[in-house]
Design a protein around this motif. Structure first.
Motif, PDB file in Angstrom:
ATOM      1  N   TYR A 164       0.842  -1.196   0.000  1.00 21.24           N
ATOM      2  CA  TYR A 164       0.000   0.000   0.000  1.00 21.24           C
ATOM      3  C   TYR A 164       0.876   1.244   0.000  1.00 21.24           C
ATOM      4  O   TYR A 164       2.037   1.221   0.414  1.00 21.24           O
ATOM      5  N   GLU A 197       0.325   5.178   1.360  1.00 19.78           N
ATOM      6  CA  GLU A 197      -0.603   5.950   2.189  1.00 19.78           C
ATOM      7  C   GLU A 197       0.002   7.313   2.519  1.00 19.78           C
ATOM      8  O   GLU A 197       1.219   7.436   2.711  1.00 19.78           O
ATOM      9  N   ASP A 218      -0.812  11.270   4.730  1.00 19.63           N
ATOM     10  CA  ASP A 218      -1.565  11.809   5.861  1.00 19.63           C
ATOM     11  C   ASP A 218      -2.303  13.089   5.483  1.00 19.63           C
ATOM     12  O   ASP A 218      -2.532  13.965   6.318  1.00 19.63           O
ATOM     13  N   GLY A 235      -6.783   6.511   4.943  1.00 21.41           N
ATOM     14  CA  GLY A 235      -5.564   6.123   5.630  1.00 21.41           C
ATOM     15  C   GLY A 235      -5.770   6.123   7.131  1.00 21.41           C
ATOM     16  O   GLY A 235      -6.790   6.600   7.649  1.00 21.41           O
ATOM     17  N   ARG A 285      -5.312   6.062   1.165  1.00 19.64           N
ATOM     18  CA  ARG A 285      -4.550   4.804   1.190  1.00 19.64           C
ATOM     19  C   ARG A 285      -4.881   4.033  -0.087  1.00 19.64           C
ATOM     20  O   ARG A 285      -6.031   3.655  -0.314  1.00 19.64           O
TER      21      ARG A 285
END
Length: 497
Positions: free
Chosen positions: A431, A433, A435, A482, A488
């Motif tokens: 994955y 991801e 923020d 995420g 994500r």
């Protein structure tokens, strides 16, 4: 069984000059010569070769080809029935007429049991040769016809067996009554496995109603011969595409059912689907060329005109920026147009190494990369790196921690200050991801469409290229929230080495 009356013979034999080679075996050379002369006179096309013993006859058979054998019964060393057994060992179907002066019901019975083609007792006078010639003609003609029938049946059997199609007979409920041997090659099942089974049970649930409706029309009207395509559950290969033609032959005494021709068209369907995807990519390219490229070119043209008028270097900077955007659009278009093809060859790729390489090639500003995605997978390294570069670029450009009010996913552009990107392993993939602000659920399917963007300076091809590369490898991609509220992207369906 014996007959010496020529009038009792059928006179409708074919009198055409068809070549018939006869081997006549008789230990009396004078009789053999006389019989040969009369037989060749009686029927055009007959050629007689004589042999005075079984040994000589066997030698002749090894050297030449004959259409019929005539043999006496009572001969020294080996009689006619012993000779018949020797002939049948190598020529089980060659016409063999026992023509003997020593006749009895017992000999006739033994001759029939041994497999003699015909039995004729020698008589007096020359009429017997007309009878014999007639027997030869009829016997050879029948043998030739039977041989042609056997060849036709064998040819038909092989055509059916090696055909690209499956021919089956089903009843009015779709239950298999008969299938050609090719079913095992085309469908994965032998005929014995499917006979008695309802064919609709093997049709994909999404296609079953259409298949049943088309078949119902055939049941109701014998003139209807529908052609339909549906997915069929192959024994070993999963769902394959079949093209079916059905015909109602219930009233045919030899068939008594519905004849269905089935052909595997999976490769054709895949080509059609690939062509559809290529056309969609082409439409995206055309839209981008007609719209996305025109905007920065118009900007560059306007600022270039201003720069010429007032000689302000700031306008040249904006021209350069516009040209940079044109280059980026062209790069994305070329990737979208060329990189969507299925990956035919792949190599072992170290995931950590390709992640680091993609991060170095991305303008990350003060963004940070974390995570420890390790493992070796089979992939096209350059395409995999481009996939990661696009995801990193998407996160940096749209996942800013400095402005949480925008959207990621090729939506709204923000600066890349302080964004944190993480790459991690999944059980069957990895994955990426960030923020940032994340992607609302209602936008998660649209972000992968070519050209989709809400930013004024974005092409909208970044995530479309990611999806193309994922599908080219046979993987899957999904987007969710995420752990820290960002976006994500999970790439799954990967087999690690």
């Amino acid at each position: 069984m014996a007959s010496t009356n020529p009038g009792s013979e059928m006179t409708s034999i074919d009198d055409r000059a068809t070549a018939i080679r006869v081997l006549h075996v008789d230990d009396d050379p004078d009789f053999g010569e006389l019989a040969a002369t009369f037989l060749e006179r009686e029927r055009d096309g007959i050629t007689v070769t004589t042999a005075t013993s079984v040994a000589v006859a066997l030698e002749r058979l090894r050297e030449e080809t004959f259409d019929c054998i005539i043999s006496d019964y009572d001969m020294p060393r080996a009689d006619g029935l012993t000779f018949l057994q020797m002939v049948r060992a190598d020529n089980p179907d060659l016409p063999f007429i026992l023509f003997t002066g020593k006749g009895s019901e017992e000999i006739a019975s033994d001759a029939i049991s041994a497999g003699v083609t015909d039995y004729l007792q020698k008589g007096t006078g020359t009429d017997q040769y007309a009878v014999l010639a007639n027997r030869i003609g009829n016997t050879v003609a029948q043998h030739t016809a039977e041989h042609a029938i056997r060849e036709t049946r064998e040819r038909f059997k092989r055509l059916i067996e090696y055909s690209a199609d499956v021919v089956s007979i089903v009843d009015a409920n779709g239950v298999y009554q008969y299938l050609t041997p090719s079913s095992e090659r085309v469908l994965g099942y032998s005929p014995e496995e499917l006979i008695g089974e309802n064919g609709f049970e093997y049709v994909h649930p999404e296609d079953r109603s259409v298949a049943m409706e088309a078949f119902a029309h055939t049941v109701e009207d014998a003139e209807v011969t529908p052609k339909i395509e549906f997915r069929f559950d192959h024994k070993n290969d999963g769902w394959i595409w079949l093209e079916n033609h059905a015909r109602n032959l219930v009233d045919d005494a030899l068939i008594g059912g519905f004849v269905v021709n089935s052909r595997n068209v999976t490769q054709r369907k895949r080509r059609e689907q690939e062509l559809t995807r290529q056309n969609e990519r082409l439409e995206s390219v055309v839209d981008a060329v007609s719209h996305d490229l025109r905007n920065p070119l118009n900007v560059a043209e306007g600022h270039l005109d201003l720069a010429r008028r007032i000689n302000d270097p700031e306008h040249f900077d904006r021209v350069e920026k516009a040209h940079d955007r044109v280059k980026q659009i062209i790069d994305d278009l070329v990737t979208l147009a060329r990189k969507g093809e299925t990956v035919e060859e792949s190599d072992p790729v170290d995931l950590r190494a390709v992640v680091q390489g993609a991060w170095r090639n991305t303008a990350t500003y003060d963004a940070t990369l974390r995570g420890d995605a390790t493992g070796t997978l089979r992939a096209d390294r350059s395409r995999l790196q481009r996939l990661l570069e696009n995801l990193f670029h998407n996160a940096v450009e749209h996942g800013s921690t400095g402005n949480r009010n925008g959207r990621s996913g090729d939506a709204v552009e923000h600066g890349g200050d302080g964004v944190r990107v993480e790459v991690g392993r999944l059980e069957s993939g990895f994955y990426v991801e960030d923020d940032g602000p994340g992607i609302p659920p209602e936008d998660r399917r649209r972000v992968f469409r070519s050209g989709y963007t809400t930013g004024v300076d974005r092409t909208g091809f970044g995530l479309a290229i990611v999806k193309e590369i994922v599908e080219a490898h046979g993987w899957e991609i999904t987007v969710t929230d995420g752990r820290e509220g960002g976006a994500r992207f999970a790439i799954t369906g990967i087999d690690f080495v």
